[in-house]
Design an enzyme around this catalytic site. Structure first.
Site, mmCIF file in Angstrom:
data_model
loop_
_atom_site.group_PDB
_atom_site.id
_atom_site.type_symbol
_atom_site.label_atom_id
_atom_site.label_comp_id
_atom_site.label_asym_id
_atom_site.label_seq_id
_atom_site.Cartn_x
_atom_site.Cartn_y
_atom_site.Cartn_z
ATOM 1 N N GLN A 332 12.591 -25.315 12.147
ATOM 2 C CA GLN A 332 12.272 -24.039 11.525
ATOM 3 C C GLN A 332 11.280 -23.286 12.169
ATOM 4 O O GLN A 332 10.377 -23.916 12.719
ATOM 5 C CB GLN A 332 11.884 -23.801 10.128
ATOM 6 C CG GLN A 332 12.434 -22.537 9.357
ATOM 7 C CD GLN A 332 13.512 -22.743 8.450
ATOM 8 O OE1 GLN A 332 13.401 -23.576 7.346
ATOM 9 N NE2 GLN A 332 14.435 -22.224 8.537
ATOM 10 N N THR A 500 8.820 -27.893 5.852
ATOM 11 C CA THR A 500 9.448 -29.472 5.663
ATOM 12 C C THR A 500 10.861 -29.283 5.991
ATOM 13 O O THR A 500 11.455 -30.255 5.417
ATOM 14 C CB THR A 500 8.881 -29.824 4.420
ATOM 15 O OG1 THR A 500 7.342 -30.116 4.625
ATOM 16 C CG2 THR A 500 9.225 -31.425 4.299
ATOM 17 N N HIS A 501 11.105 -28.261 6.484
ATOM 18 C CA HIS A 501 12.592 -27.926 6.575
ATOM 19 C C HIS A 501 13.308 -28.735 7.909
ATOM 20 O O HIS A 501 13.858 -28.068 8.543
ATOM 21 C CB HIS A 501 13.176 -26.492 6.514
ATOM 22 C CG HIS A 501 12.225 -25.730 5.299
ATOM 23 N ND1 HIS A 501 12.131 -24.497 5.357
ATOM 24 C CD2 HIS A 501 11.816 -26.504 4.273
ATOM 25 C CE1 HIS A 501 11.500 -24.159 4.044
ATOM 26 N NE2 HIS A 501 11.336 -25.357 3.497
ATOM 27 N N ASN A 502 13.330 -29.830 7.912
ATOM 28 C CA ASN A 502 13.958 -30.767 9.039
ATOM 29 C C ASN A 502 15.458 -30.707 8.740
ATOM 30 O O ASN A 502 15.892 -31.071 7.685
ATOM 31 C CB ASN A 502 13.379 -31.991 8.946
ATOM 32 C CG ASN A 502 11.941 -31.965 9.591
ATOM 33 O OD1 ASN A 502 11.639 -31.754 10.500
ATOM 34 N ND2 ASN A 502 10.919 -32.174 8.476
#
Length: 571
Positions: A332, A500-502
């Site tokens: 992101q 934490t948007h993997n």
């Protein structure tokens, strides 16, 4: 020698949002389900009066122990990957409920464009708009097909919000009204309207009022305490799996949760899974759980790692572009933000909630003409008031020393005099960005760690700069005396927190040559294995992923019930 247990209908690997939803739906339909969670049990009572910033925000109480298992990272294939030994760019949740416990609660729906991005981009701008090494692809499902599952997730979680004027069509309203409007929200809204933009209240999993969902689960309204991200909610006002779907599954008597159970392999033969092998980490015992259906619902990296270690699916080869497991890792672009400093106004920013805010989508997806910009897609821009806690809230204007008397003076002066407008930019997939097994580093069981190969490219840098300029315009219109905003985006670095948007690694698509799962999250190569999570995103949108993960989980549960009746591939 491993101990073999009696067979169950379904075994679920990881009991977070996706695992909890699927467990609830399948047990309500009469199936026997075992949920394997490698962390400890969690319950609301754990968080009574625990507003401890040092323990949770700084020392990562709720996160995975990196000394036992972590990831390795490199920016490209020419350098050696090194382990992430302390938390930085992203956080890896641990325990029952997973990252669904410590999330903020921002619950957007992806735009229709997101699901057909390659087709829609070529249709409007031609093939040359997409760089040769950009590997974006359509999901194999449209927004309209997924919309009923979005609606189901929102009603279960009690999402508070109002319709997005630039979003896809809705079959119903949000189940609860928007959250309160603070002074900062009012200022952003007024400024956005003056700039001919389209603000709407952020969709929130923090309840704006008391709510009872369709499963009969009653929860209390948010208290605006400002302790959401990195914390569990002591009131149960923030929707999480432990207070919504897991109790529903438990009530059926057909769901068995086993915590401290680390799944290391999916056992399979002849294109069918027969169960999983896991370690009881309290005793070190190796256990085999046979099952008719295996559902993998852990975090992105664990989903990919388990498939690769189990030799299930075709590993991605970046040199040839062939293979699918590990392909299209994306992240992101969060750094396109602007911070306004106000000399004559003060704000109560200590109060807040994880998804208390206001958003605009004028610069998201393909909602604006990209003909004259050097990137595709965009991102949501928002003012969020999540709660300015004392340790990490030290805003100072650029040019201020980072320590000493001047820093202290400025930090105290601006503690309640700043408002930040942030952009959450999309992340496009590229041939060079992938996840695989590290050849050098291993976890505490001797299994290889996951290795990330990723860096920001011109697409990301141009996008971040553009969004930061738009944020700057809004903050100026809000009346700030000074504005700091991103001028240039440098290389990706893993040391400072970003998101934490993997996503990616077990991507969804219309055919097996370019995807690992179909639009029911069913593996092409093993029809009784379903892999659910943000790992299925072929690229990342300009939003938080949870609402879309929840929608896919409900669709997967429906698909599993169909599979039980007829078997075979559902697509």
């Amino acid at each position: 020698m491993a101990k073999t247990l009696p067979k169950t209908d379904v075994v679920i690997v990881g009991v977070g949002w996706a695992g909890g939803i699927i467990a609830a739906e399948l047990t309500k339909a009469g199936l026997n389900v075992v949920g394997l969670e490698r962390g400890k049990e969690r319950k609301t009572e754990d968080y009574f009066m625990v507003h401890d910033e040092l323990r949770y925000s700084m020392r990562y109480e709720m996160m995975q122990d990196l000394s036992k298992e972590t990831i390795t990272f490199r920016s490209n294939e020419k350098v050696r990957a090194l382990p992430m030994r302390q938390y930085g760019s992203f956080l890896l949740g641990d325990g029952l409920g997973g990252s669904g416990i410590h999330w903020n609660g921002q619950t957007y729906r992806f735009l229709p464009y997101d699901f057909e991005i390659r087709s829609k981009t070529i249709e409007r701008y031609g093939k040359n708009k997409i760089p040769a090494d950009m590997t974006i692809q359509d999901y194999g499902i449209t927004y309209d097909e997924l919309e009923p599952y979005y609606d189901k997730f929102e009603k279960m979680a009690g999402i508070s919000g109002e319709p997005n004027p630039l979003g896809g069509k809705r079959s119903g309203e949000y189940p609860t009204p928007p959250m309160k409007k603070t002074q900062g929200i009012e200022m952003f809204t007024e400024a956005a309207k003056k700039l001919n933009l389209h603000p709407y209240m952020m969709p929130a999993a923090n309840l704006s009022e008391n709510y009872t969902n369709p499963d009969g689960v009653a929860r209390a309204a948010c208290q605006y305490c400002g302790y959401c991200e990195r914390y569990g909610c002591e009131y149960g006002a923030k929707a999480d799996p432990v207070v919504t779907v897991i109790p529903v599954a438990n009530k059926t008597g057909k769901f068995q949760i086993r915590t401290h159970s680390n799944v290391r392999r999916i056992i399979h033969k002849g294109g069918k899974a027969t169960g999983v092998m896991y370690i009881d980490v309290t005793t070190g015992e190796e256990i085999i759980q046979p099952a008719d259906i295996v559902v993998v619902t852990s975090y992105v990296f664990n989903n990919v790692r388990l498939l690769l270690m189990s030799e299930l699916g075709k590993p991605y080869d970046p040199s040839s572009g062939k293979g699918v497991v590990g392909k299209n890792y994306a992240y992101q672009v969060i750094k396109g933000s602007a911070v306004g400093f106000f000399e004559n106004k003060q704000f109560n920013t200590f109060a807040g909630a994880g998804s208390l805010g206001v958003s605009i989508d004028d610069y998201n997806g393909d909602n604006f003409d990209h003909s004259d910009v050097d990137f595709i897609h965009g991102g949501v821009i928002a003012f969020s008031q999540t709660g300015a806690r004392p340790i990490q809230n030290n805003p100072v204007p650029s040019g201020t020393a980072s320590w000493g008397a001047e820093f202290k003076k400025q930090s105290l002066h601006y503690a309640n005099r700043t408002l930040a407008v942030g952009a959450q930019g999309s992340s496009m997939s590229f041939k060079q960005h992938y996840i695989d097994l590290d050849p050098t580093y291993k976890d505490t069981f001797g299994d290889p760690l996951m290795r990330i190969t990723f860096d920001f490219r011109d697409q990301d840098k141009n996008l971040a700069k553009y969004l930061a300029e738009r944020c700057n315009e809004i903050v100026k219109e809000m009346g700030a005396d000074k504005v700091d905003y991103l001028k240039e985006l440098g290389p990706y670095e893993i040391m400072s927190y970003q998101s934490t948007h993997n996503t990616g690694g077990v991507i969804m698509g219309a055919e097996p040559g370019t995807s690992a799962v179909n639009n029911f999250s069913q593996m092409w190569d093993a029809d009784n294995v379903f892999v659910v999570g943000a790992s299925s995103f072929p690229q990342n949108a300009g939003y938080n992923p949870t609402g879309t993960v929840g929608a896919f989980a409900y669709r997967t549960a429906e698909g599993i019930l169909k599979y039980r009746q007829s078997g075979g591939l559902l697509v």
